[in-house]
Scaffold this motif. Structure first.
Motif, PDB file in Angstrom:
ATOM      1  N   ALA A 166       0.824  -1.329   0.003  1.00  0.00           N
ATOM      2  CA  ALA A 166       0.058   0.022   0.046  1.00  0.00           C
ATOM      3  C   ALA A 166       0.781   1.165  -0.156  1.00  0.00           C
ATOM      4  O   ALA A 166       0.610   2.325  -0.683  1.00  0.00           O
ATOM      5  CB  ALA A 166      -0.952  -0.075   1.231  1.00  0.00           C
ATOM      6  N   THR A 167       1.881   1.170   0.731  1.00  0.00           N
ATOM      7  CA  THR A 167       3.035   2.164   0.848  1.00  0.00           C
ATOM      8  C   THR A 167       3.364   2.637  -0.569  1.00  0.00           C
ATOM      9  O   THR A 167       3.509   3.703  -1.228  1.00  0.00           O
ATOM     10  CB  THR A 167       3.935   2.384   1.692  1.00  0.00           C
ATOM     11  N   VAL A 191       2.415   1.362  -3.645  1.00  0.00           N
ATOM     12  CA  VAL A 191       1.477   2.051  -4.441  1.00  0.00           C
ATOM     13  C   VAL A 191       0.951   3.425  -4.395  1.00  0.00           C
ATOM     14  O   VAL A 191       0.844   4.050  -5.288  1.00  0.00           O
ATOM     15  CB  VAL A 191       0.200   0.943  -4.623  1.00  0.00           C
ATOM     16  N   ASN A 192       0.669   3.733  -3.230  1.00  0.00           N
ATOM     17  CA  ASN A 192       0.497   5.017  -2.778  1.00  0.00           C
ATOM     18  C   ASN A 192       1.629   6.244  -3.304  1.00  0.00           C
ATOM     19  O   ASN A 192       1.275   7.322  -3.464  1.00  0.00           O
ATOM     20  CB  ASN A 192       0.403   5.221  -1.296  1.00  0.00           C
ATOM     21  N   MET A 193       2.795   5.733  -3.029  1.00  0.00           N
ATOM     22  CA  MET A 193       3.812   6.589  -3.639  1.00  0.00           C
ATOM     23  C   MET A 193       4.122   6.760  -5.061  1.00  0.00           C
ATOM     24  O   MET A 193       4.782   7.745  -5.588  1.00  0.00           O
ATOM     25  CB  MET A 193       5.217   6.288  -2.909  1.00  0.00           C
ATOM     26  N   GLY A 202      -3.644  12.986   2.259  1.00  0.00           N
ATOM     27  CA  GLY A 202      -2.773  11.872   2.039  1.00  0.00           C
ATOM     28  C   GLY A 202      -1.641  12.294   1.134  1.00  0.00           C
ATOM     29  O   GLY A 202      -1.248  13.495   0.949  1.00  0.00           O
ATOM     30  N   ALA A 203      -0.694  11.399   0.395  1.00  0.00           N
ATOM     31  CA  ALA A 203       0.412  11.545  -0.128  1.00  0.00           C
ATOM     32  C   ALA A 203       0.171  12.312  -1.418  1.00  0.00           C
ATOM     33  O   ALA A 203       1.057  13.293  -2.004  1.00  0.00           O
ATOM     34  CB  ALA A 203       1.200  10.404  -0.420  1.00  0.00           C
ATOM     35  N   TRP A 204      -0.910  12.168  -2.132  1.00  0.00           N
ATOM     36  CA  TRP A 204      -1.229  12.811  -3.617  1.00  0.00           C
ATOM     37  C   TRP A 204      -1.547  14.281  -3.213  1.00  0.00           C
ATOM     38  O   TRP A 204      -1.221  15.292  -3.877  1.00  0.00           O
ATOM     39  CB  TRP A 204      -2.452  12.084  -4.156  1.00  0.00           C
ATOM     40  N   ASN A 226       6.827  13.133   1.737  1.00  0.00           N
ATOM     41  CA  ASN A 226       5.544  12.235   1.329  1.00  0.00           C
ATOM     42  C   ASN A 226       5.780  10.835   1.824  1.00  0.00           C
ATOM     43  O   ASN A 226       4.886  10.303   2.566  1.00  0.00           O
ATOM     44  CB  ASN A 226       5.335  12.453  -0.122  1.00  0.00           C
ATOM     45  N   VAL A 229       3.442   8.892   4.564  1.00  0.00           N
ATOM     46  CA  VAL A 229       2.833   7.890   4.289  1.00  0.00           C
ATOM     47  C   VAL A 229       3.174   6.487   5.376  1.00  0.00           C
ATOM     48  O   VAL A 229       2.180   5.888   5.648  1.00  0.00           O
ATOM     49  CB  VAL A 229       3.049   7.313   2.938  1.00  0.00           C
ATOM     50  N   GLY A 256       0.652   5.081   7.929  1.00  0.00           N
ATOM     51  CA  GLY A 256       0.307   3.818   8.094  1.00  0.00           C
ATOM     52  C   GLY A 256       0.325   3.044   9.461  1.00  0.00           C
ATOM     53  O   GLY A 256      -0.149   2.039   9.890  1.00  0.00           O
TER      54      GLY A 256
END
Length: 143
Positions: A3-4, A6-8, A70-72, A92, A96, A100
């Motif tokens: 998840a980390t 993919v989020n980044m 969040g990151a975005w 970022n 994240v 988490g």
């Protein structure tokens, strides 16, 4: 972990290419210009602590596990504020990871203790921002 990662994935792309893409789109389409203006104004409203504390502010903004922090959104704000690339991406990333860990901890301690922990963290974050502002003022006045 996944998840980390993919989020980044979009974060470096947002930081690098948001402003050039927005400039191009705003020049070609009035609707896109209005939409991007709305997006940028919304991000600037959230950017208060980030403008003040730069890397630390961005990292803590991303670490708060609330919708829209969040990151975005952090990458959009970093792009708007012209933060250096590696500074924006690293803030970022650590935000994240911290978010988490925080959510994992809150899920694992149970509802009653999670509510208490959230109240304590809310009070602690207010104290922390006040302390950071005082330290920043003292450092700037001594320089």
């Amino acid at each position: 972990m996944y998840a980390t990662v993919v989020n980044m994935v979009p974060v470096p792309l947002i930081v690098l290419y948001l402003k050039p893409l927005a400039t191009f789109l705003a020049g070609t389409n009035k609707t896109a210009a209005r939409l991007l203006n709305l997006l940028f104004e919304n991000a600037k409203q959230k950017a208060g602590p980030i403008e003040e504390f730069r890397w630390l502010g961005l990292m803590l903004f991303v670490a708060v596990p609330f919708p829209g922090t969040g990151a975005w959104t952090g990458a959009i704000i970093a792009s708007i504020l012209d933060l250096p690339f590696w500074s924006a991406v690293s803030a970022n990333f650590f935000g994240v990871v911290l978010a988490g860990l925080l959510v994992n901890m809150l899920v694992n301690i149970g509802l009653k203790y999670a509510v208490v922990a959230c109240i304590v963290m809310f009070i602690a974050s207010g104290f922390m921002w006040s302390l950071l502002r005082v330290l920043k003022q003292r450092l700037s006045s001594s320089s």
